[in-house]
Design an enzyme around this catalytic site. Structure first.
Site, PDB file in Angstrom:
ATOM      1  N   HIS A   1      -5.847   5.860  -9.664  1.00 45.20           N
ATOM      2  CA  HIS A   1      -4.647   5.152 -10.137  1.00 45.20           C
ATOM      3  C   HIS A   1      -4.386   3.921  -9.255  1.00 45.20           C
ATOM      4  O   HIS A   1      -4.105   2.826  -9.748  1.00 45.20           O
ATOM      5  CB  HIS A   1      -3.469   6.130 -10.096  1.00 45.20           C
TER       6      HIS A   1
ATOM      7  N   ARG B   1      -4.460  -1.913  -8.005  1.00 42.96           N
ATOM      8  CA  ARG B   1      -4.641  -2.866  -6.897  1.00 42.96           C
ATOM      9  C   ARG B   1      -5.977  -3.578  -6.883  1.00 42.96           C
ATOM     10  O   ARG B   1      -6.107  -4.609  -6.229  1.00 42.96           O
ATOM     11  CB  ARG B   1      -4.446  -2.145  -5.554  1.00 42.96           C
TER      12      ARG B   1
ATOM     13  N   TRP C   1       0.841  -1.209   0.000  1.00 46.03           N
ATOM     14  CA  TRP C   1       0.000   0.000   0.000  1.00 46.03           C
ATOM     15  C   TRP C   1       0.873   1.254   0.000  1.00 46.03           C
ATOM     16  O   TRP C   1       0.639   2.209  -0.742  1.00 46.03           O
ATOM     17  CB  TRP C   1      -0.888  -0.047   1.241  1.00 46.03           C
TER      18      TRP C   1
ATOM     19  N   ARG D   1       7.690   1.939  17.812  1.00 45.53           N
ATOM     20  CA  ARG D   1       8.768   2.315  18.736  1.00 45.53           C
ATOM     21  C   ARG D   1       8.186   2.656  20.101  1.00 45.53           C
ATOM     22  O   ARG D   1       8.813   2.452  21.124  1.00 45.53           O
ATOM     23  CB  ARG D   1       9.519   3.543  18.211  1.00 45.53           C
TER      24      ARG D   1
ATOM     25  N   HIS E   1       2.480   3.521  -2.742  1.00 47.95           N
ATOM     26  CA  HIS E   1       1.736   4.616  -3.388  1.00 47.95           C
ATOM     27  C   HIS E   1       2.156   5.910  -2.708  1.00 47.95           C
ATOM     28  O   HIS E   1       1.564   6.358  -1.732  1.00 47.95           O
ATOM     29  CB  HIS E   1       0.233   4.327  -3.342  1.00 47.95           C
TER      30      HIS E   1
HETATM   31  C1  LIG Z   1       0.829  -6.042  -9.322  1.00 51.05           C
HETATM   32  C2  LIG Z   1       1.949  -5.228  -8.776  1.00 51.05           C
HETATM   33  C3  LIG Z   1       3.167  -5.808  -8.499  1.00 51.05           C
HETATM   34  C4  LIG Z   1       4.223  -5.059  -7.997  1.00 51.05           C
HETATM   35  N1  LIG Z   1       5.400  -5.669  -7.711  1.00 51.05           N
HETATM   36  C5  LIG Z   1       6.428  -4.963  -7.185  1.00 51.05           C
HETATM   37  C6  LIG Z   1       7.671  -5.585  -6.856  1.00 51.05           C
HETATM   38  O1  LIG Z   1       7.834  -6.772  -7.044  1.00 51.05           O
HETATM   39  N2  LIG Z   1       8.642  -4.825  -6.320  1.00 51.05           N
HETATM   40  C7  LIG Z   1       8.500  -3.491  -6.119  1.00 51.05           C
HETATM   41  O2  LIG Z   1       9.436  -2.845  -5.656  1.00 51.05           O
HETATM   42  N3  LIG Z   1       7.340  -2.860  -6.424  1.00 51.05           N
HETATM   43  C8  LIG Z   1       6.300  -3.568  -6.941  1.00 51.05           C
HETATM   44  N4  LIG Z   1       5.116  -2.938  -7.214  1.00 51.05           N
HETATM   45  C9  LIG Z   1       4.968  -1.510  -6.874  1.00 51.05           C
HETATM   46  C10 LIG Z   1       4.971  -0.608  -8.111  1.00 51.05           C
HETATM   47  O3  LIG Z   1       6.218  -0.641  -8.777  1.00 51.05           O
HETATM   48  C11 LIG Z   1       4.633   0.841  -7.703  1.00 51.05           C
HETATM   49  O4  LIG Z   1       5.656   1.307  -6.837  1.00 51.05           O
HETATM   50  C12 LIG Z   1       3.316   0.954  -6.982  1.00 51.05           C
HETATM   51  O5  LIG Z   1       2.322   0.274  -7.686  1.00 51.05           O
HETATM   52  C13 LIG Z   1       2.911   2.426  -6.840  1.00 51.05           C
HETATM   53  O6  LIG Z   1       2.593   2.907  -8.111  1.00 51.05           O
HETATM   54  P1  LIG Z   1       2.968   4.387  -8.538  1.00 51.05           P
HETATM   55  O7  LIG Z   1       4.421   4.643  -8.355  1.00 51.05           O
HETATM   56  O8  LIG Z   1       2.430   4.594  -9.919  1.00 51.05           O
HETATM   57  O9  LIG Z   1       2.070   5.222  -7.479  1.00 51.05           O
HETATM   58  P2  LIG Z   1       2.416   6.552  -6.694  1.00 51.05           P
HETATM   59  O10 LIG Z   1       3.652   6.407  -5.899  1.00 51.05           O
HETATM   60  O11 LIG Z   1       1.150   6.956  -5.975  1.00 51.05           O
HETATM   61  O12 LIG Z   1       2.713   7.580  -7.825  1.00 51.05           O
HETATM   62  C14 LIG Z   1       1.672   7.963  -8.736  1.00 51.05           C
HETATM   63  C15 LIG Z   1       2.337   8.519  -9.974  1.00 51.05           C
HETATM   64  O13 LIG Z   1       3.049   9.693  -9.598  1.00 51.05           O
HETATM   65  C16 LIG Z   1       4.260   9.769 -10.333  1.00 51.05           C
HETATM   66  N5  LIG Z   1       5.385   9.746  -9.370  1.00 51.05           N
HETATM   67  C17 LIG Z   1       5.316   9.548  -8.037  1.00 51.05           C
HETATM   68  N6  LIG Z   1       6.526   9.668  -7.479  1.00 51.05           N
HETATM   69  C18 LIG Z   1       7.380   9.923  -8.487  1.00 51.05           C
HETATM   70  C19 LIG Z   1       8.777  10.129  -8.566  1.00 51.05           C
HETATM   71  N7  LIG Z   1       9.558  10.126  -7.487  1.00 51.05           N
HETATM   72  N8  LIG Z   1       9.327  10.362  -9.779  1.00 51.05           N
HETATM   73  C20 LIG Z   1       8.568  10.398 -10.878  1.00 51.05           C
HETATM   74  N9  LIG Z   1       7.228  10.211 -10.893  1.00 51.05           N
HETATM   75  C21 LIG Z   1       6.656   9.985  -9.710  1.00 51.05           C
HETATM   76  C22 LIG Z   1       4.281   8.573 -11.270  1.00 51.05           C
HETATM   77  O14 LIG Z   1       3.724   8.957 -12.500  1.00 51.05           O
HETATM   78  C23 LIG Z   1       3.373   7.587 -10.604  1.00 51.05           C
HETATM   79  O15 LIG Z   1       2.778   6.662 -11.501  1.00 51.05           O
HETATM   80  C24 LIG Z   1       4.050  -3.670  -7.731  1.00 51.05           C
HETATM   81  C25 LIG Z   1       2.818  -3.078  -8.018  1.00 51.05           C
HETATM   82  C26 LIG Z   1       1.774  -3.831  -8.530  1.00 51.05           C
HETATM   83  C27 LIG Z   1       0.439  -3.154  -8.800  1.00 51.05           C
END
Ligand SMILES: Cc1cc2nc3c(=O)[nH]c(=O)nc-3n(C[C@H](O)[C@H](O)[C@H](O)COP(=O)(O)OP(=O)(O)OC[C@H]3O[C@@H](n4cnc5c(N)ncnc54)[C@H](O)[C@@H]3O)c2cc1C
Length: 284
Positions: A195, A200, A90, A104, A93
């Site tokens: 998103h 999810r 979770w 802690r 995100h």
């Molecule tokens: C089915 C599934 C399997 C997964 N498996 C893995 C895994 O094995 N290992 C793992 O580490 N993760 C895994 N993840 C996590 C995935 O890589 C994302 O970190 C997670 O889904 C959050 O998505 P997000 O970054 O788009 O969302 P958020 O963090 O809410 O970001 C939303 C959007 O904001 C933008 N954004 C946010 N922060 C930044 C930034 N710093 N730079 C640039 N743009 C940014 C991007 O466009 C992003 O799409 C998995 C996710 C899913 C759904």
């Protein structure tokens, strides 16, 4: 425009229980579909009052064309109790705000632990080694007994370390299981909440996480019914094809003509544009 506790009554029940002992509770809704429309008017430089069906069509347009910024002006806040392994997924995100109970400072073992019901004890999916299939393990009673024993041993060790040996909670908590519950407040704007639902509330997400996402989806659908309807239609239940997949599709001309009766002029022109791209890919 936060709404107050008594106004949340229309969302009854405010708490959705998740199997295994977790929950998602709605604590605040900031804004409405109409508020998104108001913000969107700035983009279109419109000032005249909007009719209800115009609100509907502008929200549909924005969802279809990824005009997302007005959806960032509204959002929701929730209280969550979930196991640690759900929390890890979770909190990836990053656009959300989190305030979580501190292991802690307090005895987080008091929050209890996720007890997987039998239908959660699913075997690995053969095609996805990390995912699960619909098939239940061979001996669910034995699996439940062993998991419960393991959890109990972790709990006893934690109690010994903190209450007999005097070890700090921040170190002792390392011996609790991934099934132990944590508890946090979570706030997210609607754009990023949609998103999160797309990622999810999906068959590729971990089964346990999808239950939490479905609870969020329910609250979103009540708080922002017009936005949710268009999101479900165009994004959640829509499908995106790559260029090399498109060439395998076929167009049914008779069905296509029926769209003329169903869609507005704008939607029809968008449909024709997409169909032309499919036709070009098929010919290619
Ligand atoms: C089915 C599934 C399997 C997964 N498996 C893995 C895994 O094995 N290992 C793992 O580490 N993760 C895994 N993840 C996590 C995935 O890589 C994302 O970190 C997670 O889904 C959050 O998505 P997000 O970054 O788009 O969302 P958020 O963090 O809410 O970001 C939303 C959007 O904001 C933008 N954004 C946010 N922060 C930044 C930034 N710093 N730079 C640039 N743009 C940014 C991007 O466009 C992003 O799409 C998995 C996710 C899913 C759904």
């Amino acid at each position: 425009m936060p709404i107050h506790e008594q106004d949340l009554a229309r969302f009854h029940p405010l708490t959705i229980n998740i199997s295994g002992g977790g929950f998602v509770r709605l604590v605040n809704v900031n804004g409405t579909d109409a508020a998104i429309d108001t913000i969107a008017r700035a983009e279109f430089e419109e000032t005249s009052p909007r009719m209800p069906d115009e609100v509907d069509s502008i929200l549909s347009y924005m969802i279809r064309h990824t005009h997302t910024s007005p959806f960032e002006f509204v959002g929701m806040a929730f209280q969550v109790r979930c196991p640690m392994f759900v929390r890890s997924q979770w909190q990836r995100h990053r656009t959300g705000h989190y305030s979580e109970v501190s292991g802690r400072y307090r005895d987080v073992s008091e929050l209890g632990a996720y007890a997987p019901p039998v239908d959660h004890l699913r075997k690995s999916a053969p095609s996805r080694k990390q995912g699960s299939s619909d098939e239940i393990v061979n001996d669910p009673d034995e699996v439940t007994r062993r998991c419960s024993e393991y959890y109990q041993a972790g709990q006893e060790l934690y109690d010994y370390l903190v209450y007999d040996a005097g070890l700090s909670r921040e170190v002792a908590r390392g011996n609790l299981t991934q099934n132990n519950f944590t508890h946090y407040y979570f706030q997210l704007d609607l754009h990023n909440l949609l998103h999160l639902l797309r990622l999810r509330d999906h068959s590729t997400a971990q089964f346990q996480m999808t239950e939490y996402a479905r609870a969020l989806r329910h609250f979103v659908s009540v708080a922002f019914p017009i936005t949710y309807r268009h999101f479900a239609n165009h994004i959640l239940n829509g499908v995106r094809f790559s260029a090399d997949e498109l060439e395998f599709l076929q167009i049914d001309e008779t069905k296509l003509r029926q769209a003329e009766k169903k869609f507005s002029k704008g939607r029809l022109s968008e449909l024709h544009e997409k169909v032309e791209r499919v036709r070009a890919a098929i010919k290619h």
